[in-house]
Design an enzyme around this catalytic site. Sequence first.
Site, short mmCIF file in Angstrom:
data_model
loop_
_atom_site.label_atom_id
_atom_site.label_comp_id
_atom_site.label_asym_id
_atom_site.label_seq_id
_atom_site.Cartn_x
_atom_site.Cartn_y
_atom_site.Cartn_z
N ASP A 1 0.86 -1.19 0.00
CA ASP A 1 0.00 0.00 0.00
C ASP A 1 0.90 1.23 0.00
O ASP A 1 1.69 1.42 0.93
CB ASP A 1 -0.86 -0.05 1.28
CG ASP A 1 -1.74 1.16 1.44
OD1 ASP A 1 -2.65 1.12 2.30
OD2 ASP A 1 -1.54 2.15 0.72
N ILE A 2 0.77 2.05 -1.01
CA ILE A 2 1.69 3.20 -1.15
C ILE A 2 1.51 4.20 -0.01
O ILE A 2 2.45 4.93 0.33
CB ILE A 2 1.52 3.87 -2.53
CG1 ILE A 2 2.76 4.70 -2.88
CG2 ILE A 2 0.24 4.72 -2.60
CD1 ILE A 2 2.84 5.12 -4.33
N ASN B 1 -6.70 12.67 -11.05
CA ASN B 1 -7.41 13.07 -12.28
C ASN B 1 -7.20 14.56 -12.49
O ASN B 1 -6.68 15.25 -11.62
CB ASN B 1 -8.91 12.73 -12.19
CG ASN B 1 -9.55 13.38 -10.99
OD1 ASN B 1 -9.44 14.58 -10.77
ND2 ASN B 1 -10.20 12.57 -10.16
N SER C 1 -2.38 4.85 -14.23
CA SER C 1 -3.32 4.57 -15.33
C SER C 1 -3.70 3.11 -15.47
O SER C 1 -4.55 2.77 -16.31
CB SER C 1 -2.79 5.06 -16.69
OG SER C 1 -2.93 6.46 -16.79
N GLY D 1 -9.67 4.35 -6.20
CA GLY D 1 -8.34 3.77 -6.34
C GLY D 1 -7.30 4.34 -5.39
O GLY D 1 -7.59 4.66 -4.23
N VAL D 2 -6.09 4.49 -5.91
CA VAL D 2 -5.00 4.96 -5.05
C VAL D 2 -5.23 6.42 -4.64
O VAL D 2 -4.88 6.83 -3.53
CB VAL D 2 -3.63 4.76 -5.76
CG1 VAL D 2 -3.45 5.67 -6.95
CG2 VAL D 2 -2.48 4.94 -4.77
N ASP D 3 -5.90 7.18 -5.51
CA ASP D 3 -6.23 8.59 -5.19
C ASP D 3 -7.08 8.62 -3.91
O ASP D 3 -6.82 9.38 -2.96
CB ASP D 3 -6.99 9.18 -6.37
CG ASP D 3 -7.03 10.70 -6.36
OD1 ASP D 3 -7.75 11.28 -7.19
OD2 ASP D 3 -6.34 11.31 -5.51
N1 APR Z 1 -1.36 1.59 -3.03
C1 APR Z 1 -0.75 1.31 -4.22
N2 APR Z 1 -1.42 1.09 -5.37
C2 APR Z 1 -2.78 1.15 -5.31
C3 APR Z 1 -3.49 1.43 -4.11
C4 APR Z 1 -2.71 1.65 -2.95
N3 APR Z 1 -3.28 1.93 -1.76
N4 APR Z 1 -4.83 1.41 -4.39
C5 APR Z 1 -4.95 1.11 -5.70
N5 APR Z 1 -3.72 0.94 -6.26
C6 APR Z 1 -3.36 0.58 -7.63
C7 APR Z 1 -4.41 -0.04 -8.50
O1 APR Z 1 -4.58 -1.42 -8.18
C8 APR Z 1 -3.78 0.16 -9.88
O2 APR Z 1 -2.82 -0.86 -10.13
O3 APR Z 1 -3.01 1.78 -8.32
C9 APR Z 1 -3.03 1.50 -9.72
C10 APR Z 1 -3.71 2.69 -10.42
O4 APR Z 1 -5.12 2.49 -10.37
P1 APR Z 1 -6.13 3.71 -10.04
O5 APR Z 1 -5.96 4.12 -8.64
O6 APR Z 1 -7.48 3.25 -10.50
O7 APR Z 1 -5.59 4.92 -10.96
P2 APR Z 1 -5.76 5.17 -12.53
O8 APR Z 1 -5.95 3.89 -13.29
O9 APR Z 1 -4.60 6.05 -12.89
O10 APR Z 1 -7.11 5.99 -12.63
C11 APR Z 1 -7.11 7.30 -12.11
O11 APR Z 1 -9.02 6.87 -10.77
O12 APR Z 1 -9.08 7.04 -8.51
C12 APR Z 1 -9.40 7.69 -9.67
O13 APR Z 1 -9.22 10.02 -9.13
C13 APR Z 1 -8.61 8.95 -9.85
O14 APR Z 1 -9.91 9.65 -11.72
C14 APR Z 1 -8.67 9.10 -11.33
C15 APR Z 1 -8.55 7.68 -11.83
#
Ligand code: APR
Length: 189
Positions: free
Chosen positions: A17-18, A31, A126, A39-41
């Site tokens: 977990d980052i 975004n 992404s 997601g990670v955001d």
């Molecule tokens: N730590 C590390 N990696 C994570 C975590 C975490 N806590 N949570 C999710 N991830 C991973 C996901 O499994 C994926 O491999 O981060 C990677 C990127 O996925 P997303 O978070 O969905 O990001 P992205 O594909 O770039 O989409 C961005 O999603 O959350 C929204 O606001 C964000 O609109 C934007 C879009």
Amino acid sequence: MDALEIEGRRLELVEGDITTQTVDAIANAANTALRGGGGVDGAIHRAAGPALLAELGERYPDGTPTGTAVATNGHGLPAKWILHAVGPIWRGGGHGEEALLTDAYRACLRLADELGARAVAFPAISMGIYGYPGPEGARVAIDTVARHLGRGTGIETARFVLYSHETLELFHDALVRWQTDRSVDRGAG
Ligand code: APR
């Protein structure tokens, strides 16, 4: 833990977990509106606390375009800074996605150097909600960060923090391929 040394600097792959990483800066997959999300955001905003959204609203009221990144404080995170990068939404590959994903990682690396961050963690930008295909997304990530470590940078450790074993495997394969290509190039003299 996968790790590779490049010009005395470390490129690491870990599953985890980052938001828990004890590094100077973590990159966020944000975004263009910079108002949080899933997601990670979402995980980063939950761990950092509401002050993060307030800082983003004050400093970057108009958000930031795809392929760029902006920095904030880490707030409730162990990391000192958060680098909010916006990767491309995958639309089939013919809309400049590879260049935009490369730019998103490069923007984080540039910000990290400007801030003087020595240890930086990245998620797989992404490769979640934005649907970027795994093998390609991992290749762009590894190639962009590894190339940067090979030139003058203050970054000593770049760590990809992958949220599943499957994603870790994709990055492992990309790292092996980068290493192989590099040794072939070197062999070419
Ligand atoms: N730590 C590390 N990696 C994570 C975590 C975490 N806590 N949570 C999710 N991830 C991973 C996901 O499994 C994926 O491999 O981060 C990677 C990127 O996925 P997303 O978070 O969905 O990001 P992205 O594909 O770039 O989409 C961005 O999603 O959350 C929204 O606001 C964000 O609109 C934007 C879009």
